[in-house]
Design a protein around this motif. Sequence first.
Motif, PDB file in Angstrom:
ATOM      1  N   THR A  33     -38.611  51.675 -81.524  1.00  0.00           N
ATOM      2  CA  THR A  33     -39.960  52.215 -81.646  1.00  0.00           C
ATOM      3  C   THR A  33     -40.996  51.105 -81.797  1.00  0.00           C
ATOM      4  OG1 THR A  33     -39.747  52.475 -84.059  1.00  0.00           O
ATOM      5  CG2 THR A  33     -39.090  54.335 -82.690  1.00  0.00           C
ATOM      6  N   THR A  37     -43.981  50.796 -78.889  1.00  0.00           N
ATOM      7  CA  THR A  37     -45.401  50.952 -79.221  1.00  0.00           C
ATOM      8  C   THR A  37     -46.173  49.640 -79.137  1.00  0.00           C
ATOM      9  OG1 THR A  37     -44.981  50.619 -81.596  1.00  0.00           O
ATOM     10  CG2 THR A  37     -44.907  52.886 -80.772  1.00  0.00           C
ATOM     11  N   GLY A 244     -36.573  54.184 -77.299  1.00  0.00           N
ATOM     12  CA  GLY A 244     -38.012  53.979 -77.408  1.00  0.00           C
ATOM     13  C   GLY A 244     -38.825  54.809 -76.448  1.00  0.00           C
ATOM     14  N   LEU A 250     -43.825  57.681 -78.251  1.00  0.00           N
ATOM     15  CA  LEU A 250     -44.270  57.508 -79.625  1.00  0.00           C
ATOM     16  C   LEU A 250     -45.562  56.714 -79.714  1.00  0.00           C
ATOM     17  CD1 LEU A 250     -40.930  56.619 -81.456  1.00  0.00           C
ATOM     18  CD2 LEU A 250     -42.092  58.827 -81.417  1.00  0.00           C
ATOM     19  N   GLY A 255     -44.057  56.029 -84.896  1.00  0.00           N
ATOM     20  CA  GLY A 255     -43.049  54.995 -85.071  1.00  0.00           C
ATOM     21  C   GLY A 255     -42.876  54.603 -86.523  1.00  0.00           C
ATOM     22  N   VAL A 286     -36.531  59.766 -84.776  1.00  0.00           N
ATOM     23  CA  VAL A 286     -37.386  59.635 -83.591  1.00  0.00           C
ATOM     24  C   VAL A 286     -37.734  61.008 -83.021  1.00  0.00           C
ATOM     25  CG1 VAL A 286     -37.425  58.858 -81.182  1.00  0.00           C
ATOM     26  CG2 VAL A 286     -36.632  57.309 -82.981  1.00  0.00           C
TER      27      VAL A 286
END
Length: 412
Positions: A33, A37, A244, A250, A255, A286
């Motif tokens: 994550t 991001t 991810g 995300l 995250g 997640v």
Amino acid sequence: MEGISLILAIVVVTALAFDFTNGFHDTANAMATTISTGALRPKVAVAMSAVLNLVGAFLSVEVANTISKGLVDESGIRPEVIFAALVGAILWNLLTWLVGLPSSSSHALMGGLIGATVASAGVGAVHGDALVTKVLIPAIAAPLVAGIAAMLATRLTYSLGRKADGKAAAKGYRTGQIASAGLVSLAHGTNDAQKTMGIITLALVAGGSLAPDSDPPTWVVLSAGLAIALGTYLGGWRIIRTMGKGLTDLQPQQGFAAQTSAATVILASSHLGFSLSTTHSVSGAVMGAGLGRKGGVVRWSTATRMFVAWGLTLPAAALVGAVAEWVTGFGSWGTALVAIFLVGSSAAIWKVSRREVVDHTNVNDTEDQADVVTTAIAAVTPPPPGAAADDAAATIPAQSTATDSAPSRASV
């Protein structure tokens, strides 16, 4: 401690090889994550995770003791049984890495150990109460608890930050993600690195080099921590991409919520000696974070494949471990045959993975992320008969078209 025999040395090396695969297989748990991001660059993220995994390996031995003392009867275990268990765990780790599925390295190890133990000493050598209370129940509870916590935390963060400046909030949460990712890495070291410590300790007891009920020696703790840290640094980019980008999209707030929730669950379980799967915990978090944001979605096609892999992990690794144990029962040549099979299979999986390389340069590519697992499977599937001829035929009209159009372009 008595001298270490050849078979015991082979078991220790194989256990550290499993620890290495555990590291790159589970890098996604801590850093997927954060990488997706943009909170950290991919190589910086895995380097940070590797260091904290090593530190976490020294914080506790409760999970190691669960493996070495609680799951199976030490008196009925030979070093060859441990070797067979590790073969099942390593092959499952590599296969699921190849197709980018975040399955549980912990359950692969448990399954291999259970299958090999049953094949060697019978069902009675497995402690059923420890299996249920410290492995199976946490396997079900961990993703649910982490998922619910992450969903609630996500909703709370969006509610509290409703009036905050968007860019400033995103920057703040990215900073928070770095801290929470570090916490997950530390938690991973306290849980997953200990599993290899436990399996090596069990092998040393089985081989007569360590007294029963002993804690892991310092050299075992250090070597296991270094092996998982090295694997983490190399990065399991295929699984990072799935975790991810493949499960949900995300934002930094999500995250941060997902990683904090997962780290809390993992650290609590390590303190209690529960050998849970960090993969299950982080995956559940997640998905919970994905559902917690208004308009957020979870790609259930990818999640379903992941759930299937979770369900297959224990029995698949147990089956391979049992067969490997049966072959090692024929003596030294049987053990050598299993070792050759492990090395050959690992090399073949690595070669297949080179057909479609995923690394730090393309881990955040979003194209076809909803079907990343299908794409990976297609990459390792040979084309059907006649496909090459069809492709060649398809290029003929294209070439003719290009030739026919050349005069018209020139005349213009």
